[in-house]
Design a protein around this motif. Structure first.
Motif, PDB file in Angstrom:
ATOM      1  N   THR A 112      10.327   8.503  -4.878  1.00 14.83           N
ATOM      2  CA  THR A 112       8.161   9.008  -4.789  1.00 14.83           C
ATOM      3  C   THR A 112       7.671   7.658  -4.104  1.00 14.83           C
ATOM      4  O   THR A 112       8.380   7.082  -4.383  1.00 14.83           O
ATOM      5  CB  THR A 112       7.449   8.699  -6.478  1.00 14.83           C
ATOM      6  N   PRO A 113       7.208   7.798  -3.425  1.00 13.84           N
ATOM      7  CA  PRO A 113       5.862   6.807  -2.594  1.00 13.84           C
ATOM      8  C   PRO A 113       5.577   5.559  -3.208  1.00 13.84           C
ATOM      9  O   PRO A 113       5.625   5.496  -4.512  1.00 13.84           O
ATOM     10  CB  PRO A 113       4.883   7.977  -1.315  1.00 13.84           C
ATOM     11  N   LEU A 114       4.877   4.870  -2.965  1.00  8.11           N
ATOM     12  CA  LEU A 114       4.153   4.046  -4.160  1.00  8.11           C
ATOM     13  C   LEU A 114       2.811   4.099  -4.109  1.00  8.11           C
ATOM     14  O   LEU A 114       2.799   5.051  -3.312  1.00  8.11           O
ATOM     15  CB  LEU A 114       4.142   2.502  -2.838  1.00  8.11           C
ATOM     16  N   PHE A 115       2.432   3.702  -5.179  1.00 16.33           N
ATOM     17  CA  PHE A 115       1.216   3.987  -5.677  1.00 16.33           C
ATOM     18  C   PHE A 115       0.673   3.072  -4.642  1.00 16.33           C
ATOM     19  O   PHE A 115       0.720   2.915  -4.247  1.00 16.33           O
ATOM     20  CB  PHE A 115       1.046   2.846  -7.540  1.00 16.33           C
ATOM     21  N   ARG A 116      -0.874   4.101  -4.365  1.00 13.57           N
ATOM     22  CA  ARG A 116      -1.884   3.615  -3.597  1.00 13.57           C
ATOM     23  C   ARG A 116      -2.531   1.959  -3.643  1.00 13.57           C
ATOM     24  O   ARG A 116      -2.617   1.562  -2.105  1.00 13.57           O
ATOM     25  CB  ARG A 116      -2.666   4.817  -3.339  1.00 13.57           C
ATOM     26  N   GLU A 117      -2.639   2.115  -5.046  1.00 12.11           N
ATOM     27  CA  GLU A 117      -2.024   0.314  -5.181  1.00 12.11           C
ATOM     28  C   GLU A 117      -1.741  -0.484  -4.996  1.00 12.11           C
ATOM     29  O   GLU A 117      -1.964  -1.986  -4.295  1.00 12.11           O
ATOM     30  CB  GLU A 117      -3.170  -0.005  -6.350  1.00 12.11           C
ATOM     31  N   VAL A 118      -0.547  -0.304  -4.873  1.00 10.87           N
ATOM     32  CA  VAL A 118       0.793  -0.991  -4.576  1.00 10.87           C
ATOM     33  C   VAL A 118       0.411  -1.182  -3.035  1.00 10.87           C
ATOM     34  O   VAL A 118       0.706  -2.323  -2.500  1.00 10.87           O
ATOM     35  CB  VAL A 118       1.651  -0.722  -4.647  1.00 10.87           C
ATOM     36  N   ARG A 119       0.171  -0.851  -2.587  1.00  3.61           N
ATOM     37  CA  ARG A 119      -0.210  -0.535  -0.715  1.00  3.61           C
ATOM     38  C   ARG A 119      -1.204  -1.505  -0.173  1.00  3.61           C
ATOM     39  O   ARG A 119      -1.099  -1.208   0.700  1.00  3.61           O
ATOM     40  CB  ARG A 119       0.353   1.185  -0.234  1.00  3.61           C
ATOM     41  N   GLU A 120      -2.308  -1.337  -0.964  1.00  2.52           N
ATOM     42  CA  GLU A 120      -3.265  -1.490  -0.678  1.00  2.52           C
ATOM     43  C   GLU A 120      -3.294  -3.209  -0.634  1.00  2.52           C
ATOM     44  O   GLU A 120      -3.345  -4.551   0.323  1.00  2.52           O
ATOM     45  CB  GLU A 120      -5.076  -1.440  -1.278  1.00  2.52           C
ATOM     46  N   LEU A 121      -2.189  -3.636  -2.257  1.00  5.13           N
ATOM     47  CA  LEU A 121      -2.629  -4.882  -1.897  1.00  5.13           C
ATOM     48  C   LEU A 121      -1.203  -5.624  -0.903  1.00  5.13           C
ATOM     49  O   LEU A 121      -1.772  -6.384  -0.454  1.00  5.13           O
ATOM     50  CB  LEU A 121      -1.386  -5.534  -3.745  1.00  5.13           C
ATOM     51  N   ILE A 122       0.022  -4.938  -1.184  1.00  4.28           N
ATOM     52  CA  ILE A 122       0.519  -5.695   0.442  1.00  4.28           C
ATOM     53  C   ILE A 122      -0.621  -5.892   1.231  1.00  4.28           C
ATOM     54  O   ILE A 122       0.275  -6.515   1.870  1.00  4.28           O
ATOM     55  CB  ILE A 122       2.214  -4.299   0.580  1.00  4.28           C
TER      56      ILE A 122
END
Length: 285
Positions: free
Chosen positions: A86-96
């Motif tokens: 599954t893709p990353l959580f949106r919050e995880v991507r935004e943090l990165i």
């Protein structure tokens, strides 16, 4: 017979409570409860120190719980093989993306959004995880360091140990928002990547880490050493249930994979085969 069964049996035999075991393992009682009820999978033996502590407390042979956990995890992996990541959580991507230096953040965001969980996003996320997990593993027994990180997040020492153990047991497909809040956010100061060469620089929080700059360069080199087939690859190729549909081109790719100090299993090559076939991981030619 699994980890939770053995632990429950020993607790009953000695008339002990879950809180006694939690104290001995230096984790929260909630963590032990979830482990015993199956709500939490047993952590990987090479990523935790709790099995040695619990073996000693429960008077089990050294390595007994680690052996059971390893077997239990392998059986679970066999059941899960074939599931799509599954893709990353949106919050995880935004943090990165927020941690990316401004000069390249806009370009990186465009690539991330055009190719969700594609090769660039996986590369960056994996390297960030590798660096922070390496640090967490190194500092797992450092009470002062754990207390400092716990203080940043407003947590107790025992809670932070549980979070570290969970974090060490995660991977790129299961990284959570909690992992980000507890580790990636406080420990990663910034990162930057050269999109032409994929050279990656990761800057860690100098309040918590000495030698806080990590650099990675990815250069393709032709190996002059003769090809030596990995035992895991041999097992993969011999098992038609794993390799029966692999093409000659795919097998050639798997043979090129190199490892240092590790020996991948046949299941690893099966997983790589699935990744190779996933269209999300590649750009159109």
């Amino acid at each position: 017979m699994d980890v939770s069964f053995v632990i429950r049996r020993r607790l009953d035999e000695f008339g002990l409570e879950q809180r006694d075991l939690a104290q001995a393992a230096q984790v929260t009682e909630s963590y032990i409860s979830q482990l015993l009820t199956g709500k939490r999978a047993p952590p990987a033996p090479n990523r935790t120190d709790i099995y040695d502590k619990m073996d000693k407390f429960l008077k089990l042979p050294t390595g007994e719980l680690a052996r059971l956990a390893d077997h239990q995890r392998k059986e679970q992996l066999k059941r899960e093989l074939g599931d799509e990541p599954t893709p990353l959580f949106r919050e995880v991507r935004e943090l990165i993306l927020r941690k990316c230096k401004p000069d390249t953040a806009r370009q990186v965001r465009v690539v991330f959004e055009k190719q969700p969980f594609g090769e660039l996003e996986r590369l960056v996320t994996q390297k960030l995880l590798d660096v922070v997990k390496g640090l967490a593993q190194q500092e797992l027994e450092n009470e002062a360091w754990l207390r400092a990180v716990a203080e940043l997040g407003g947590r107790s020492y025992e809670e932070m140990r549980v979070i570290v153990l969970e974090f060490l047991d995660t991977d790129i497909f299961h990284v959570s928002i909690e992992n980000c809040v507890s580790f990636l956010d406080p420990l990663i100061a910034s990162w930057e990547i050269d999109l032409a060469t994929f050279a990656l620089e990761i800057v860690l929080n100098d309040r918590l880490v000495s030698g806080n700059v990590k650099k990675f360069e990815f250069v393709e080199l032709e190996s002059e050493r003769p090809f030596v087939e990995e035992p895991g690859l041999k097992g993969f190729l011999r098992d038609p249930s794993l390799s029966g549909t692999a093409t000659a081109e795919e097998v050639a790719f798997l043979k090129q994979l190199k490892f240092k100090g590790k020996r991948p299993t046949p299941l690893y090559y099966y997983r790589e085969l699935q990744n190779l076939r996933d269209p999300l991981h590649f750009r159109a030619a």
